[in-house]
Scaffold this motif. Structure first.
Motif, mmCIF file in Angstrom:
data_model
loop_
_atom_site.group_PDB
_atom_site.id
_atom_site.type_symbol
_atom_site.label_atom_id
_atom_site.label_comp_id
_atom_site.label_asym_id
_atom_site.label_seq_id
_atom_site.Cartn_x
_atom_site.Cartn_y
_atom_site.Cartn_z
ATOM 1 N N ARG A 48 28.260 -14.483 185.950
ATOM 2 C CA ARG A 48 27.885 -13.068 185.994
ATOM 3 C C ARG A 48 26.924 -12.720 184.858
ATOM 4 O O ARG A 48 26.043 -11.886 185.003
ATOM 5 N N VAL A 49 27.110 -13.347 183.693
ATOM 6 C CA VAL A 49 26.265 -13.085 182.523
ATOM 7 C C VAL A 49 26.045 -14.405 181.792
ATOM 8 O O VAL A 49 26.942 -15.233 181.708
ATOM 9 N N CYS A 50 24.836 -14.607 181.268
ATOM 10 C CA CYS A 50 24.550 -15.756 180.411
ATOM 11 C C CYS A 50 23.612 -15.288 179.303
ATOM 12 O O CYS A 50 22.459 -14.921 179.576
ATOM 13 N N LYS A 51 24.114 -15.257 178.082
ATOM 14 C CA LYS A 51 23.331 -14.739 176.960
ATOM 15 C C LYS A 51 23.398 -15.679 175.760
ATOM 16 O O LYS A 51 24.332 -16.459 175.614
ATOM 17 N N GLU A 52 22.384 -15.565 174.898
ATOM 18 C CA GLU A 52 22.324 -16.344 173.662
ATOM 19 C C GLU A 52 22.447 -15.386 172.478
ATOM 20 O O GLU A 52 21.740 -14.377 172.408
ATOM 21 N N LEU A 53 23.360 -15.683 171.559
ATOM 22 C CA LEU A 53 23.545 -14.882 170.354
ATOM 23 C C LEU A 53 23.045 -15.671 169.148
ATOM 24 O O LEU A 53 23.067 -16.894 169.148
ATOM 25 N N ASN A 54 22.607 -14.984 168.137
ATOM 26 C CA ASN A 54 22.148 -15.656 166.917
ATOM 27 C C ASN A 54 23.274 -15.729 165.886
ATOM 28 O O ASN A 54 23.211 -15.126 164.815
ATOM 29 N N ILE A 55 24.316 -16.480 166.212
ATOM 30 C CA ILE A 55 25.443 -16.607 165.286
ATOM 31 C C ILE A 55 25.912 -18.058 165.285
ATOM 32 O O ILE A 55 27.027 -18.360 165.679
ATOM 33 N N SER A 56 25.066 -18.970 164.826
ATOM 34 C CA SER A 56 25.474 -20.376 164.819
ATOM 35 C C SER A 56 25.699 -20.879 163.391
ATOM 36 O O SER A 56 25.447 -22.034 163.080
ATOM 37 N N PHE A 57 26.162 -19.989 162.518
ATOM 38 C CA PHE A 57 26.534 -20.358 161.162
ATOM 39 C C PHE A 57 27.914 -19.778 160.894
ATOM 40 O O PHE A 57 28.399 -18.930 161.632
ATOM 41 N N MET A 58 28.552 -20.241 159.829
ATOM 42 C CA MET A 58 29.915 -19.822 159.533
ATOM 43 C C MET A 58 29.947 -19.003 158.235
ATOM 44 O O MET A 58 29.710 -19.551 157.162
ATOM 45 N N PRO A 59 30.232 -17.690 158.312
ATOM 46 C CA PRO A 59 30.409 -16.917 157.067
ATOM 47 C C PRO A 59 31.646 -17.424 156.337
ATOM 48 O O PRO A 59 32.752 -17.351 156.864
ATOM 49 N N GLN A 60 31.456 -17.969 155.147
ATOM 50 C CA GLN A 60 32.566 -18.580 154.416
ATOM 51 C C GLN A 60 33.162 -17.630 153.385
ATOM 52 O O GLN A 60 34.368 -17.512 153.247
ATOM 53 N N GLU A 61 32.273 -16.964 152.653
ATOM 54 C CA GLU A 61 32.670 -15.996 151.632
ATOM 55 C C GLU A 61 31.645 -14.882 151.615
ATOM 56 O O GLU A 61 30.711 -14.867 152.424
ATOM 57 N N ALA A 62 31.782 -13.968 150.657
ATOM 58 C CA ALA A 62 30.876 -12.827 150.578
ATOM 59 C C ALA A 62 29.419 -13.257 150.452
ATOM 60 O O ALA A 62 28.529 -12.630 151.019
ATOM 61 N N GLN A 63 29.141 -14.345 149.724
ATOM 62 C CA GLN A 63 27.762 -14.802 149.538
ATOM 63 C C GLN A 63 27.601 -16.284 149.848
ATOM 64 O O GLN A 63 26.699 -16.939 149.334
ATOM 65 N N VAL A 64 28.466 -16.800 150.701
ATOM 66 C CA VAL A 64 28.448 -18.229 151.026
ATOM 67 C C VAL A 64 28.555 -18.422 152.535
ATOM 68 O O VAL A 64 29.358 -17.760 153.188
#
Length: 562
Positions: free
Chosen positions: A127-143
């Motif tokens: 029904r839907v196929c989309k690409e998001l720009n979230i292929s990193f892992m937020p580890q800490e506030a600045q990491v």
């Protein structure tokens, strides 16, 4: 709110909730959420099972496991655009559909080959196929990390066959970070050493070999000690309570006491210090739980320190810095190293000291190296030391190293005098002082960094004074092959000192000293070859006769709970 803490909220609201949930929320049908290992970790950073239940998601399952069909329910697939994930998705619909419909969301760009493969077998179900720009892992506030510890072998092993592919994947993940931050720097053609700038963003990329010292030193700040000296796995600290029962605690930004303590030197952490910090925190019950956890963790760190680490730290610091606590130059590093070799320290501690000795000399002779290996009794494991050459670190005598900034006037603890090299890089980048010989692909950093509190041109609301600083210039540091906790701490220290620039640091993964040594040793191993084991006719007949029972036993499919 610090930058990546806010980024987690962006992932949760704008990226995941508003995009994924809204698309299939018009009908009142309860849904199933399918995740691969990466998206499982990503989603767990920004929402809980109760949040998903509120959105009519009743089951969260592993995409790669065998699952029972639920044809009356819709399925949301949140996955990485890899062959393994796409093949797992296709198998759910290729012969007989397991679910009523599929809503597919990729963390990143999906290649045409994979997309066409999905379309060939599953077009009528999607029904839907989309690409998001979230292929990193937020580890800490600045990491942040790319959640890819295997990248170390792929990039640095002489036997690796996928170095280029791994580098390209890391580059793509970095692009999604910039997109999520709403930053669009111009790209340079060199990946290994490059420096790029936009109006408010600079990105520096370095290989792990630029500073071999910081990842193997015994650090005496709370976070670094905890991960080096206690058995913490996947950010979970396991300890025994007073009644003898085993308990677990998650060490992340939700633990306010952990956030306040993690960069403090162990000498500054005490029961009275913990009590004072807790007075400023909300939720009395949560305070008590956190205090219990950190009293136990601090006690574990101090025990390890007093048993062994304290004695070895002076030698390590003298070798790393090149001078003693009084500022006297170490004229004979071997005299500093010898007491460590003669003391019954662990194998890993001795290897770390030997490496610091070699690094202090920018390499040693073949003859001396052989003697050191014999002293540590690792004749059959000399790869622990020799394989550092794969990172470009001189093990056999070489030219002198890179000059350092002058930190002699800074107040430091005697056993914590070493300054990570990355801190010099951060400060030089902000001051536009990076040497063009070492950084041939660079442009001028924002002039606003020399001001006070520059504000982004993308400002959408009237900010507070702290927001002005946080939304100003950004320096993103990416280390190829892992970051140490001391390097993570440096990002916070420089941000606090400069104020007009926020420093964000990331890598393929986070290092611990012993973990890095194991990775170094493994560089000389060849990839494991696939072994075909013949199956007897009886075993094959049994497996075919009772496939579901066997598969359920081997591949359970539990409901995932955050």
């Amino acid at each position: 709110t610090t930058l990546l803490a806010a980024l987690i909220l962006i992932c949760a609201s704008s990226g995941i909730k508003e995009t994924i949930i809204t698309d299939c929320n018009k009908s009142g049908v309860w849904k199933i959420l399918l995740l691969d290992p990466f998206t499982t970790k990503l989603l767990s950073t920004c929402c809980k099972m109760s949040d998903l239940m509120a959105e009519k998601i009743t089951i969260v399952e592993d995409l790669y496991k065998i699952r029972e069909p639920v044809p009356e329910m819709k399925a949301i697939y949140f996955m990485t655009p890899t062959s393994k994930s796409v093949d797992a998705f296709i198998s759910d619909f290729k012969t007989k559909a397991k679910y009523k419909a599929a809503y597919v969301y990729f963390t990143d760009y999906c290649s045409d080959d994979l997309f066409n493969k999905m379309k060939l077998y599953c077009a009528k179900h999607i029904r839907v196929c989309k690409e998001l720009n979230i292929s990193f892992m937020p580890q800490e506030a600045q990491v942040f990390t790319c959640d890819n510890p295997e990248a170390f072998y792929s990039i640095y092993s002489p036997h690796s066959s996928d170095k280029r592919k791994t580098l390209e994947t890391l580059a793509e993940q970095l692009v999604t970070l910039c997109a999520t931050l709403d930053e669009y720097p111009g790209a340079q053609h060199a990946f290994m050493f490059f420096f790029i700038a936009s109006v408010f963003l600079c990105l520096c990329c370095l290989e792990r070999g630029f500073d071999p010292v910081s990842p193997i030193l015994h650090e005496l700040t709370y976070q670094a000690m905890a991960y080096d000296l206690t058995p913490i796995k996947n950010d979970i600290y396991t300890y025994k309570s007073k009644d003898g029962s085993e308990k677990q605690a998650q060490l992340n930004d939700d633990d306010m006491l952990w956030v306040k303590l993690r960069h403090k030197h162990i000498a500054e952490i005490s029961i009275s210090n913990l009590s004072q910090l807790m007075k400023k925190m909300p939720s009395f019950r949560k305070q008590l739980n956190e205090k219990t956890v950190h009293l136990q963790l601090a006690e574990d760190c101090m025990k390890a320190f007093s048993d062994n680490v304290e004695k070895i730290c002076k030698a390590e610091q003298d070798l790393a810095v090149g001078s003693d606590a009084d500022g006297m130059k170490v004229k004979d590093p071997m005299r500093t190293l010898l007491p460590v070799l003669l003391h019954p320290y662990s194998k890993y501690d001795k290897i770390r000291a030997v490496l610091l000795y070699i690094f202090s000399l920018n390499g040693t002779t073949d003859e001396n190296l052989s003697k050191l290996i014999q002293h540590v009794k690792i004749e059959d494991e000399r790869e622990f030391i020799q394989n550092w050459k794969e990172l470009g670190v001189p093990i056999i005598t070489s030219v002198s190293g890179v000059p350092r900034r002058d930190h002699s006037q800074e107040e430091r603890y005697n056993l914590s005098r070493w300054i990570p090299v990355i801190k010099d890089v951060m400060e030089d980048a902000i001051e536009n002082k990076l040497d063009t010989k070492d950084w041939p692909h660079q442009s001028q950093c924002p002039a606003a960094w020399n001001g006070s509190g520059a504000v982004s041109a993308r400002q959408k609301h009237k900010p507070s004074s702290q927001d002005e600083r946080r939304s100003g210039s950004r320096l993103i540091i990416f280390i190829i092959g892992g970051i140490a906790y001391s390097e993570m701490r440096s990002a916070y220290e420089v941000t606090q000192a400069v104020k007009s620039c926020e420093v964000i640091i990331g890598s393929s993964h986070i290092l611990t000293p012993t973990g890095l040594l194991d990775d170094i040793k493994a560089l000389s191993k060849r990839p494991m070859e696939t072994v075909c084991v013949p199956i007897s006719h009886i075993a094959l007949h049994t497996a075919l006769s009772f496939p579901n029972a066997i598969l359920k036993g081997i591949y359970p499919s539990p409901v995932f709970v955050f």
